[in-house]
Design a protein around this motif. Structure first.
Motif, PDB file in Angstrom:
ATOM      1  N   ARG A   1      64.517  32.400  35.927  1.00 11.80           N
ATOM      2  CA  ARG A   1      65.155  31.078  35.891  1.00 11.80           C
ATOM      3  C   ARG A   1      64.432  30.075  36.783  1.00 11.80           C
ATOM      4  O   ARG A   1      64.838  28.914  36.880  1.00 11.80           O
ATOM      5  N   GLY A   2      63.369  30.516  37.442  1.00 10.46           N
ATOM      6  CA  GLY A   2      62.559  29.597  38.237  1.00 10.46           C
ATOM      7  C   GLY A   2      63.162  29.180  39.560  1.00 10.46           C
ATOM      8  O   GLY A   2      62.940  28.044  40.009  1.00 10.46           O
ATOM      9  N   VAL A   3      63.927  30.068  40.211  1.00 12.94           N
ATOM     10  CA  VAL A   3      64.504  29.710  41.495  1.00 12.94           C
ATOM     11  C   VAL A   3      63.400  29.470  42.516  1.00 12.94           C
ATOM     12  O   VAL A   3      62.283  29.971  42.388  1.00 12.94           O
ATOM     13  N   GLU A   4      63.723  28.690  43.544  1.00 13.66           N
ATOM     14  CA  GLU A   4      62.711  28.286  44.518  1.00 13.66           C
ATOM     15  C   GLU A   4      62.648  29.207  45.736  1.00 13.66           C
ATOM     16  O   GLU A   4      61.687  29.149  46.507  1.00 13.66           O
ATOM     17  N   GLY A   5      63.671  30.026  45.936  1.00 12.09           N
ATOM     18  CA  GLY A   5      63.651  30.934  47.077  1.00 12.09           C
ATOM     19  C   GLY A   5      64.981  31.654  47.205  1.00 12.09           C
ATOM     20  O   GLY A   5      65.943  31.373  46.473  1.00 12.09           O
ATOM     21  N   PHE A   6      65.031  32.600  48.142  1.00 13.52           N
ATOM     22  CA  PHE A   6      66.235  33.398  48.369  1.00 13.52           C
ATOM     23  C   PHE A   6      66.613  33.370  49.847  1.00 13.52           C
ATOM     24  O   PHE A   6      65.751  33.396  50.731  1.00 13.52           O
ATOM     25  N   ALA A   7      67.911  33.361  50.087  1.00 13.73           N
ATOM     26  CA  ALA A   7      68.460  33.589  51.425  1.00 13.73           C
ATOM     27  C   ALA A   7      69.074  34.985  51.415  1.00 13.73           C
ATOM     28  O   ALA A   7      69.933  35.285  50.586  1.00 13.73           O
ATOM     29  N   LEU A   8      68.622  35.843  52.326  1.00 18.74           N
ATOM     30  CA  LEU A   8      68.975  37.257  52.286  1.00 18.74           C
ATOM     31  C   LEU A   8      69.991  37.625  53.370  1.00 18.74           C
ATOM     32  O   LEU A   8      69.998  37.039  54.460  1.00 18.74           O
ATOM     33  N   VAL A   9      70.804  38.617  53.057  1.00 12.41           N
ATOM     34  CA  VAL A   9      71.840  39.193  53.930  1.00 12.41           C
ATOM     35  C   VAL A   9      72.691  38.123  54.611  1.00 12.41           C
ATOM     36  O   VAL A   9      72.950  38.159  55.813  1.00 12.41           O
ATOM     37  N   THR A  10      73.134  37.173  53.801  1.00 12.91           N
ATOM     38  CA  THR A  10      74.077  36.154  54.247  1.00 12.91           C
ATOM     39  C   THR A  10      75.498  36.652  53.976  1.00 12.91           C
ATOM     40  O   THR A  10      75.715  37.818  53.650  1.00 12.91           O
ATOM     41  N   GLU A  11      76.470  35.744  54.066  1.00 14.31           N
ATOM     42  CA  GLU A  11      77.840  36.120  53.713  1.00 14.31           C
ATOM     43  C   GLU A  11      77.922  36.556  52.252  1.00 14.31           C
ATOM     44  O   GLU A  11      78.640  37.501  51.910  1.00 14.31           O
ATOM     45  N   SER A  12      77.192  35.882  51.377  1.00 18.12           N
ATOM     46  CA  SER A  12      77.164  36.293  49.971  1.00 18.12           C
ATOM     47  C   SER A  12      76.542  37.675  49.809  1.00 18.12           C
ATOM     48  O   SER A  12      76.808  38.368  48.828  1.00 18.12           O
ATOM     49  N   GLY A  13      75.710  38.072  50.757  1.00 17.72           N
ATOM     50  CA  GLY A  13      75.084  39.389  50.738  1.00 17.72           C
ATOM     51  C   GLY A  13      75.841  40.427  51.529  1.00 17.72           C
ATOM     52  O   GLY A  13      75.328  41.529  51.742  1.00 17.72           O
ATOM     53  N   GLU A  14      77.056  40.080  51.999  1.00 11.87           N
ATOM     54  CA  GLU A  14      77.936  41.022  52.702  1.00 11.87           C
ATOM     55  C   GLU A  14      77.300  41.589  53.964  1.00 11.87           C
ATOM     56  O   GLU A  14      77.422  42.774  54.277  1.00 11.87           O
ATOM     57  N   PHE A  15      76.635  40.729  54.727  1.00 10.83           N
ATOM     58  CA  PHE A  15      75.887  41.234  55.870  1.00 10.83           C
ATOM     59  C   PHE A  15      76.778  41.913  56.907  1.00 10.83           C
ATOM     60  O   PHE A  15      76.346  42.816  57.621  1.00 10.83           O
ATOM     61  N   GLN A  16      78.061  41.502  56.965  1.00  9.72           N
ATOM     62  CA  GLN A  16      78.947  42.118  57.960  1.00  9.72           C
ATOM     63  C   GLN A  16      79.201  43.588  57.671  1.00  9.72           C
ATOM     64  O   GLN A  16      79.597  44.338  58.571  1.00  9.72           O
ATOM     65  N   THR A  17      78.995  44.016  56.425  1.00 10.05           N
ATOM     66  CA  THR A  17      79.266  45.412  56.060  1.00 10.05           C
ATOM     67  C   THR A  17      78.010  46.273  56.067  1.00 10.05           C
ATOM     68  O   THR A  17      78.091  47.476  55.812  1.00 10.05           O
ATOM     69  N   LEU A  18      76.866  45.670  56.344  1.00  6.18           N
ATOM     70  CA  LEU A  18      75.599  46.398  56.305  1.00  6.18           C
ATOM     71  C   LEU A  18      75.184  46.833  57.705  1.00  6.18           C
ATOM     72  O   LEU A  18      75.329  46.077  58.674  1.00  6.18           O
ATOM     73  N   SER A  19      74.640  48.027  57.814  1.00  8.99           N
ATOM     74  CA  SER A  19      74.060  48.467  59.075  1.00  8.99           C
ATOM     75  C   SER A  19      72.745  47.724  59.305  1.00  8.99           C
ATOM     76  O   SER A  19      72.181  47.113  58.383  1.00  8.99           O
ATOM     77  N   LEU A  20      72.242  47.770  60.528  1.00  6.53           N
ATOM     78  CA  LEU A  20      70.948  47.146  60.801  1.00  6.53           C
ATOM     79  C   LEU A  20      69.849  47.752  59.936  1.00  6.53           C
ATOM     80  O   LEU A  20      68.974  47.041  59.431  1.00  6.53           O
ATOM     81  N   ALA A  21      69.908  49.065  59.740  1.00  5.70           N
ATOM     82  CA  ALA A  21      68.895  49.727  58.899  1.00  5.70           C
ATOM     83  C   ALA A  21      68.999  49.240  57.457  1.00  5.70           C
ATOM     84  O   ALA A  21      67.965  49.019  56.794  1.00  5.70           O
ATOM     85  N   GLU A  22      70.222  49.066  56.956  1.00  4.58           N
ATOM     86  CA  GLU A  22      70.387  48.576  55.582  1.00  4.58           C
ATOM     87  C   GLU A  22      69.897  47.139  55.453  1.00  4.58           C
ATOM     88  O   GLU A  22      69.293  46.774  54.430  1.00  4.58           O
ATOM     89  N   ARG A  23      70.141  46.332  56.458  1.00  5.60           N
ATOM     90  CA  ARG A  23      69.669  44.953  56.405  1.00  5.60           C
ATOM     91  C   ARG A  23      68.150  44.901  56.337  1.00  5.60           C
ATOM     92  O   ARG A  23      67.561  44.133  55.568  1.00  5.60           O
TER      93      ARG A  23
END
Length: 240
Positions: free
Chosen positions: A44-66
């Protein structure tokens, strides 16, 4: 709250806050599902990604998973698209570790939300950002999502080299790690999902909403991790 701009951020465009696809049992990130989601967005031609944000459920991920998630995205995209990585934690050393890891894997910036535990004073908040920015090896975007920074601290942080303060995006009801603007960079949940609206994301968990809406495109992303529950499809797509 005043914003003092020292230098422009060398990142621009509309970035998608990427969801974290899990296996059916939620025990691990599904690299197969992630690859499909990335192909969908890249086509779809997106310009970039923001990773492990709230949409990425970062609060539920371990540091290793992030870290593993960042590596998966960098590998799948061949570092051919802009990445910003949320390195927010309650620990300066943990956030610095995540930011340095992101830098080593091609990210353009680290997103840092101020810690909310420990009753930090304003000097502690400034020193937290200063330490990360001094050693991260990439730009730092400060997203004051809980409005904990006072005017004096904001002024000091804004003067730090390679540190940039985020503000509300045109559509944002409030600042968040997945919903902000910083100079010409805009991160917002709707940017990567056709036919989605601000209203879809305001009162519900954004990871759950995104995973629900991506079903329209035959993208199975697994359920969000507990305690978040899946959003019933009929609540989002009320009128087919």
């Amino acid at each position: 709250m005043p914003v003092i701009i020292v230098a422009m951020l060398n990142i621009a465009g509309s970035f998608v806050p990427l969801i974290t696809p899990f296996t059916d049992d939620g025990s691990t990130v599904s690299e197969v599902r992630l690859a499909r989601v990335l192909r969908f967005y890249l086509n779809r031609g997106v310009e970039g990604f923001a990773l492990v944000t709230e949409s990425g459920e970062f609060q539920t991920l371990s540091l290793a998973e992030r870290k593993a998630f960042v590596e998966m995205v960098a590998r799948e995209t061949h570092n051919a698209i802009g990445l910003v990585v949320n390195a927010t934690t309650e620990s300066t050393s943990f956030s610095l570790d995540l930011a340095q890891h992101a830098s080593r894997h091609g990210a353009r910036a680290a997103v840092i939300c101020p810690p909310i535990s420990g009753h930090l004073d304003q000097r502690e908040h400034v020193d937290h950002i200063r330490m990360i920015a001094s050693h991260a090896g990439l730009a730092v975007i400060v997203v004051d999502d809980r409005s904990v920074l006072q005017e004096g601290a904001v002024g000091e942080i804004a003067k730090l080299p390679n540190v940039h303060l985020a503000w509300h995006s045109p559509s944002s009801p409030k600042l968040a790690s997945d919903w902000f603007r910083c100079h010409s960079l805009i991160v917002e949940p709707m940017s990567g999902i056709p036919d989605s609206t601000v209203g879809d994301f305001v009162l519900r968990n954004r990871a759950a909403v995104s995973k629900c809406l991506l079903m329209d495109f035959d993208l199975e992303c697994g359920s969000p991790r507990m305690p978040v529950q899946p959003v019933p499809y009929r609540e989002i797509r009320r009128a087919a």
